[in-house]
Design a protein around this motif. Sequence first.
Motif, PDB file in Angstrom:
ATOM      1  N   THR A 232     -22.193  50.563 -51.937  1.00 16.81           N
ATOM      2  CA  THR A 232     -22.246  51.718 -51.037  1.00 16.81           C
ATOM      3  C   THR A 232     -23.459  51.636 -50.119  1.00 16.81           C
ATOM      4  OG1 THR A 232     -23.274  52.865 -52.896  1.00 16.81           O
ATOM      5  CG2 THR A 232     -20.969  53.349 -52.469  1.00 16.81           C
ATOM      6  N   ARG A 259     -16.150  50.467 -46.015  1.00 11.35           N
ATOM      7  CA  ARG A 259     -16.470  51.787 -45.476  1.00 11.35           C
ATOM      8  C   ARG A 259     -16.922  52.718 -46.591  1.00 11.35           C
ATOM      9  NH1 ARG A 259     -15.278  51.166 -40.541  1.00 11.35           N
ATOM     10  NH2 ARG A 259     -13.394  50.202 -39.745  1.00 11.35           N
ATOM     11  N   GLU A 261     -16.672  55.918 -47.849  1.00 14.37           N
ATOM     12  CA  GLU A 261     -15.868  57.139 -47.815  1.00 14.37           C
ATOM     13  C   GLU A 261     -15.648  57.589 -49.255  1.00 14.37           C
ATOM     14  OE1 GLU A 261     -12.493  55.570 -45.846  1.00 14.37           O
ATOM     15  OE2 GLU A 261     -13.318  55.845 -43.817  1.00 14.37           O
ATOM     16  N   GLN A 263     -13.194  58.958 -50.969  1.00 12.25           N
ATOM     17  CA  GLN A 263     -11.981  58.527 -51.666  1.00 12.25           C
ATOM     18  C   GLN A 263     -12.070  57.062 -52.072  1.00 12.25           C
ATOM     19  OE1 GLN A 263      -8.936  60.647 -52.258  1.00 12.25           O
ATOM     20  NE2 GLN A 263      -9.002  59.013 -53.801  1.00 12.25           N
ATOM     21  N   MET A 286     -22.124  63.516 -50.393  1.00 11.21           N
ATOM     22  CA  MET A 286     -20.702  63.417 -50.074  1.00 11.21           C
ATOM     23  C   MET A 286     -19.862  63.394 -51.353  1.00 11.21           C
ATOM     24  SD  MET A 286     -18.851  60.347 -47.943  1.00 11.21           S
ATOM     25  CE  MET A 286     -19.490  59.114 -49.086  1.00 11.21           C
TER      26      MET A 286
END
Length: 548
Positions: A232, A259, A261, A263, A286
Amino acid sequence: MPHMFDQHLDRNPANFAPLSPLGFLERTAEVYPDRPAIVHGELRQTWGQTYARCRQLASSLNRAGIAKNHTVAALLPNTPPMVEAHFGVPMAGAVLNAINTRLEPETIAFMLDHGEARAIIVDPEFTGTLAKALAWRKSAAPLLVLEVQDAVYGPAVQNLGGTDYDAFVAAGDAQHTWELPADEWDAIALNYTSGTTGNPKGVVYHHRGAATNAISNVLEWDMPKHAVYLWTLPMFHCNGWCFPWTVAARAGVNVCLRRVEAQAIFDAMRQHGVTHYCGAPIVHGMLVNAPDAMKAGVPAGIKAMVAGAAPPASMIEGMEKMGFDLTHVYGLTEVYGPATVCAKHGAWDDLDIGERARLNARQGVRYHLERDVRVLDPATLQPVPQDGETMGEIMFKGNIVMKGYLKNPKATDEAFAGGWFHSGDLAVQYPDGYIKIKDRSKDIIISGGENISSIEVEDVLYRHPAVLAAAVVARPDPKWGETPCAFVELKAGATLTPEDIVAHCKQHLAGFKVPRAVVFGELPKTSTGKIQKFELRKQAGSAEAIDV
């Protein structure tokens, strides 16, 4: 006459080898050749295969005329070629310059020219950016362009007419005889700081520092063999805080992620049994704020590392609810990423969340293999009293400090004045030796002769349940000289007025510290999630004042 311990006891190849993280890969490939090393989409690559590919990359680079002290740039996300570059490039004797993929082409062009790059490895997503950067270059020196193909991404944005990366690697010798650096002080990486003004500075790392920080990561996290590490954190940021080398030392698994994100992160955690990940506060926030359904089935006990800002109580509490163990570290590009840690004590577990957050918000103590970190008076270089109140500057000393700034002797001399690396961060030191940042030197707000710590005001803003992100900067004031201006990003669905923010701050702050202006909206952030205060300072001059 020399002492007996200095006679005929010389250093030689049998009793001394330079410290380098390259040996971590070599050993892991020998001991655990069939263990998984890299996961990316459908790709499953073992440590034996990874070592062979890195040797092939080094071999092909050498055949292309790239050798010791030549720069090889990388414009890559967190994908297998980026992991391979962290080993294959220095195995060729070269220096890896991992470039921030979100930079504008002009800045990338400056880095390629300033670092005198001989080659660049580029991801298909960033070929368009590189094409523009190449047009901005002032140097006429040739640049070998190695174009990566990635099925997870798809076709390249633009064909640069370069050499296919996989073909380049495949042409190399998998039994290539590479050598450790002759001197562990040799450069291994070049990382540019995202300066607030002017051109970025090139920070040069050495093999010794890369190895010692990588091992410090293992020690601080009690990182076990075969840890599963999720990427990450960008590998272009301080070489991923040295974790490409750390993961190799532990024969772990690099779970690649194009990416960041929520999910995709939770899916990877469930699918691959992730045990460790790092990120800026925005990444952890997040995940905490993601819908509960998205978090279902996530393994318990995942270890997370946060840096860039102190974790607020809401984040710590949210991470605990998910079963994550959060470690707060602090550092700068110049110290290889994390170089201090807020080492937790068992007794803290019995404290309420507010007190735990207060203790965990401190930047802590030196990393295991860093020689020293102190809060010193910048004028005298003497330690400030460890009273939790007297401010000084955080300074570092030891192996986990850069060689210096490339082609910038003046900045290097200033940074190392008095035998310490000057961080520019203002802090206090507590009686237990733990350090807590109070501000960057340039972020202190001086109002009516009183010093206001922007971080202190930000900590209060983060306590409001509707606040997602906050930053405070100085706003010019005709009466007071400067007053605090708060920029606030609200959580989805929340509504607040400036008066609500002021009323909240009044409950926790002295009157002169309360923001006189409040601006709502999304905060500008760097690619690594840090809030860009220099952008906010530009806006602060036009922010309307509130009568408090």
